[in-house]
Design an enzyme around this catalytic site. Structure first.
Site, PDB file in Angstrom:
ATOM      1  N   LYS A  59      15.039  -8.612  16.183  1.00 23.18           N
ATOM      2  CA  LYS A  59      14.465  -7.623  15.581  1.00 23.18           C
ATOM      3  C   LYS A  59      14.913  -6.363  16.029  1.00 23.18           C
ATOM      4  O   LYS A  59      15.711  -6.281  17.236  1.00 23.18           O
ATOM      5  CB  LYS A  59      13.135  -7.875  15.958  1.00 23.18           C
ATOM      6  CG  LYS A  59      12.072  -7.426  15.045  1.00 23.18           C
ATOM      7  CD  LYS A  59      11.685  -7.951  13.874  1.00 23.18           C
ATOM      8  CE  LYS A  59      10.932  -7.237  12.810  1.00 23.18           C
ATOM      9  NZ  LYS A  59      10.473  -8.267  11.502  1.00 23.18           N
TER      10      LYS A  59
HETATM   11  P1  NAD Z   1       4.781  -1.621   5.131  1.00 20.92           P
HETATM   12  O1  NAD Z   1       5.309  -0.542   5.965  1.00 20.92           O
HETATM   13  O2  NAD Z   1       5.681  -1.744   3.375  1.00 20.92           O
HETATM   14  O3  NAD Z   1       3.537  -1.791   4.964  1.00 20.92           O
HETATM   15  C1  NAD Z   1       2.603  -1.556   5.953  1.00 20.92           C
HETATM   16  C2  NAD Z   1       1.168  -1.413   5.427  1.00 20.92           C
HETATM   17  O4  NAD Z   1       0.278  -1.362   6.305  1.00 20.92           O
HETATM   18  C3  NAD Z   1       1.047   0.049   4.790  1.00 20.92           C
HETATM   19  O5  NAD Z   1       0.297   0.057   3.588  1.00 20.92           O
HETATM   20  C4  NAD Z   1       0.193   0.871   6.069  1.00 20.92           C
HETATM   21  O6  NAD Z   1      -0.431   1.925   5.501  1.00 20.92           O
HETATM   22  C5  NAD Z   1      -0.749  -0.367   6.392  1.00 20.92           C
HETATM   23  N1  NAD Z   1      -1.172  -0.127   7.747  1.00 20.92           N
HETATM   24  C6  NAD Z   1      -0.567   0.183   8.826  1.00 20.92           C
HETATM   25  N2  NAD Z   1      -1.570   0.271   9.848  1.00 20.92           N
HETATM   26  C7  NAD Z   1      -2.749  -0.125   9.307  1.00 20.92           C
HETATM   27  C8  NAD Z   1      -4.085  -0.239   9.868  1.00 20.92           C
HETATM   28  N3  NAD Z   1      -4.340  -0.100  11.098  1.00 20.92           N
HETATM   29  N4  NAD Z   1      -5.031  -0.529   9.000  1.00 20.92           N
HETATM   30  C9  NAD Z   1      -4.758  -0.959   7.591  1.00 20.92           C
HETATM   31  N5  NAD Z   1      -3.718  -0.742   7.181  1.00 20.92           N
HETATM   32  C10 NAD Z   1      -2.604  -0.386   7.858  1.00 20.92           C
HETATM   33  O7  NAD Z   1       5.221  -2.858   5.897  1.00 20.92           O
HETATM   34  P2  NAD Z   1       5.398  -4.173   5.408  1.00 20.92           P
HETATM   35  O8  NAD Z   1       6.938  -4.394   5.234  1.00 20.92           O
HETATM   36  O9  NAD Z   1       4.519  -4.558   4.386  1.00 20.92           O
HETATM   37  O10 NAD Z   1       5.056  -5.148   6.944  1.00 20.92           O
HETATM   38  C11 NAD Z   1       3.848  -5.442   6.955  1.00 20.92           C
HETATM   39  C12 NAD Z   1       3.755  -6.625   7.730  1.00 20.92           C
HETATM   40  O11 NAD Z   1       4.557  -7.532   7.475  1.00 20.92           O
HETATM   41  C13 NAD Z   1       4.302  -6.435   9.208  1.00 20.92           C
HETATM   42  O12 NAD Z   1       3.716  -7.133  10.245  1.00 20.92           O
HETATM   43  C14 NAD Z   1       5.576  -6.928   9.053  1.00 20.92           C
HETATM   44  O13 NAD Z   1       6.510  -7.360  10.280  1.00 20.92           O
HETATM   45  C15 NAD Z   1       5.507  -8.190   8.236  1.00 20.92           C
HETATM   46  N6  NAD Z   1       6.544  -8.695   7.407  1.00 20.92           N
HETATM   47  C16 NAD Z   1       7.153  -7.799   6.598  1.00 20.92           C
HETATM   48  C17 NAD Z   1       8.294  -8.474   5.858  1.00 20.92           C
HETATM   49  C18 NAD Z   1       9.008  -7.656   4.899  1.00 20.92           C
HETATM   50  O14 NAD Z   1       9.923  -8.167   4.261  1.00 20.92           O
HETATM   51  N7  NAD Z   1       8.835  -6.489   4.715  1.00 20.92           N
HETATM   52  C19 NAD Z   1       8.636  -9.870   6.139  1.00 20.92           C
HETATM   53  C20 NAD Z   1       7.967 -10.539   7.064  1.00 20.92           C
HETATM   54  C21 NAD Z   1       6.600  -9.951   7.719  1.00 20.92           C
END
Ligand code: NAD
Length: 420
Positions: free
Chosen positions: A106
């Site tokens: 990561k």
């Molecule tokens: P992103 O940046 O696209 O979206 C994150 C979202 O969370 C945004 O809408 C943001 O406004 C919101 N957010 C942040 N803090 C918040 C809070 N305290 N309360 C409510 N909403 C809040 O990120 P993403 O890629 O969607 O990732 C989200 C999660 O999924 C993370 O934990 C990431 O590690 C995990 N993840 C992502 C992927 C991927 O392919 N993008 C894969 C596996 C896991």
């Protein structure tokens, strides 16, 4: 974030518990307690006003035992060493549980990207990649998007790496734009995996999709896609949230209208959305609202002990990495709330990243139907493995997932041996 929360300690505690149920000796799996390689870089960026600001970046390679290291890059003001270490370890476990030939890694930069201009963001990305260039590569370690990083940023990564190698190297990063070797279905893959796991658990519990209500915390890449796909399946999405707060309608939110609102909003946040019947709620109200499935899809440590006592959902599908802390996990298990753990539920992204990398290595391009079907087969297969393991050991699905992953990693270590 709660002060004494340490995601790496949380990962270790869960790992030890799973190893204990499997009857493993400490020396059978102690190699998983330590990342293989860690790099911290300083990233000077010339800001638009002429100042030089220096940011801190990390790349942690937890394991390359089962294949090249693999894992996203996060830009966030709270990124720190222990968070990146935990996220890297979860990647090793995730790739193992869905049985794809990768290890785990990561990366992260401690920065609030909202405060950067587009030019500053590009300069930060390119300089960060230059810093970690010696340890990444298509056979070594392959980054991907995570919180606050997207396809455009992956494109800059591919370009920076390729410039230094002297030829195009699409396989160095996944989640790229389609025009430079990205894969169809990658952007939606994590949310699609969350949707598939949700359908799978509903089927096992004999519940009807159409009468299922869902709340989603975080409306980014993962949360928005999961909500939209579940809405398309006929579920009622009663609550969503992002950094601007929560939006609730017990009769169901109009997801297509919300997605259109986001498209027209330059900041891409829900701020100001006031559709018919929508009530503004806070973070805690979202996590504890009346619904069948709760999907945390924002950040770590959201479902704490305090919240877990109040959760009304019967099923939690973890879109985010590490959204439930270990104390809360125990309370949820005691309350018989079924948790589909992160290392299974959000593995759709890395599965399709793997398909993207395979296409890059062979200079092929598969159609979306094929990719979505291969994703479905892989994640449902892993779901079956985890479900069976949890039943066999009479434990939670999180323990089931950790045990499936651990057994494969321990076996790989035995086969490879320890050098010298
Ligand atoms: P992103 O940046 O696209 O979206 C994150 C979202 O969370 C945004 O809408 C943001 O406004 C919101 N957010 C942040 N803090 C918040 C809070 N305290 N309360 C409510 N909403 C809040 O990120 P993403 O890629 O969607 O990732 C989200 C999660 O999924 C993370 O934990 C990431 O590690 C995990 N993840 C992502 C992927 C991927 O392919 N993008 C894969 C596996 C896991």
């Amino acid at each position: 974030m709660v002060k004494n929360y340490n995601p790496y300690d949380e990962m270790l505690a869960t790992l030890d518990k799973a190893a204990n149920i499997l009857g493993l000796e400490e020396s059978d799996y102690s190699f998983l307690r330590y990342p293989e390689r860690e790099l911290i870089v300083s990233i000077p960026v010339q800001m638009d006003d002429g100042r030089v600001e220096v940011f801190t970046g990390y790349r942690v390679q937890h394991s390359s035992l089962r294949g090249p290291c693999k894992g996203g890059i996060r830009y966030h003001q709270d990124v720190d060493h222990d968070e990146v270490k935990a996220l890297a370890a979860w990647m090793s476990l995730k790739c193992s549980v869905v049985n794809i030939p990768y290890g785990g890694a990561k990366g992260g930069v401690r920065v609030n990207p909202e405060k950067l201009s587009r030019r500053e963001l590009e300069a930060l990305t390119r300089r960060y990649i230059l810093g970690i260039l010696p340890i990444i590569g298509p056979q070594k370690d392959i980054p991907a998007p995570d919180v606050n990083t997207n396809a455009e940023i992956m494109g800059w990564i591919m370009d920076t790496y390729s410039v230094f190698k002297g030829h195009a190297v699409p396989g160095v990063v996944t989640g790229k734009p389609l025009e430079i070797g990205g894969s169809l279905g990658r952007k939606e893959a994590t949310g699609r995996g969350v949707m598939l796991c949700s359908l799978e658990v509903l089927a096992r519990l004999g519940k009807d999709i159409k009468s299922t209500t869902v709340a989603v915390q975080g409306y980014g890449n993962v949360g928005q896609t999961a909500a939209t796909l579940l809405y398309n399946q006929g579920c009622k999405i009663v609550a969503i949230s992002d950094i601007s707060g929560g939006y609730y309608n017990p009769d169901g939110l109009n997801i297509p209208e919300i997605n259109q609102y986001l498209l027209n909003n330059s900041q891409k946040i829900l701020e100001g959305y006031n559709g018919q019947g929508v009530i503004k709620i806070n973070n805690e109200e979202l996590l504890t609202c009346d619904c069948d499935i709760l999907i945390p899809a924002a950040l770590e440590n959201q479902i704490t002990a305090e919240i877990s006592h109040k959760v009304k959902a019967k099923i939690i599908v973890e879109g985010a990495n590490g959204p439930t802390n270990t104390e809360a996990d125990k309370i949820l298990a005691d309350r018989k709330i079924l948790v589909i753990p992160d290392i299974l539920a959000n593995a759709g992204g890395v599965i399709v990243s793997y398909f993207e990398w395979v296409q890059n290595n062979q200079s092929l391009m598969w159609d979306e139907e094929k990719i979505n079907e291969m994703l479905r087969k892989t994640i449902v297969g892993a779901f079956n493995d985890v479900w069976a393991k949890a039943k066999e050991k009479n434990t939670t699905l999180r323990m089931g997932a950790y045990m499936v992953a651990l057994e494969r990693l321990v076996q790989a270590r035995k086969i490879r041996g320890i050098f010298p």
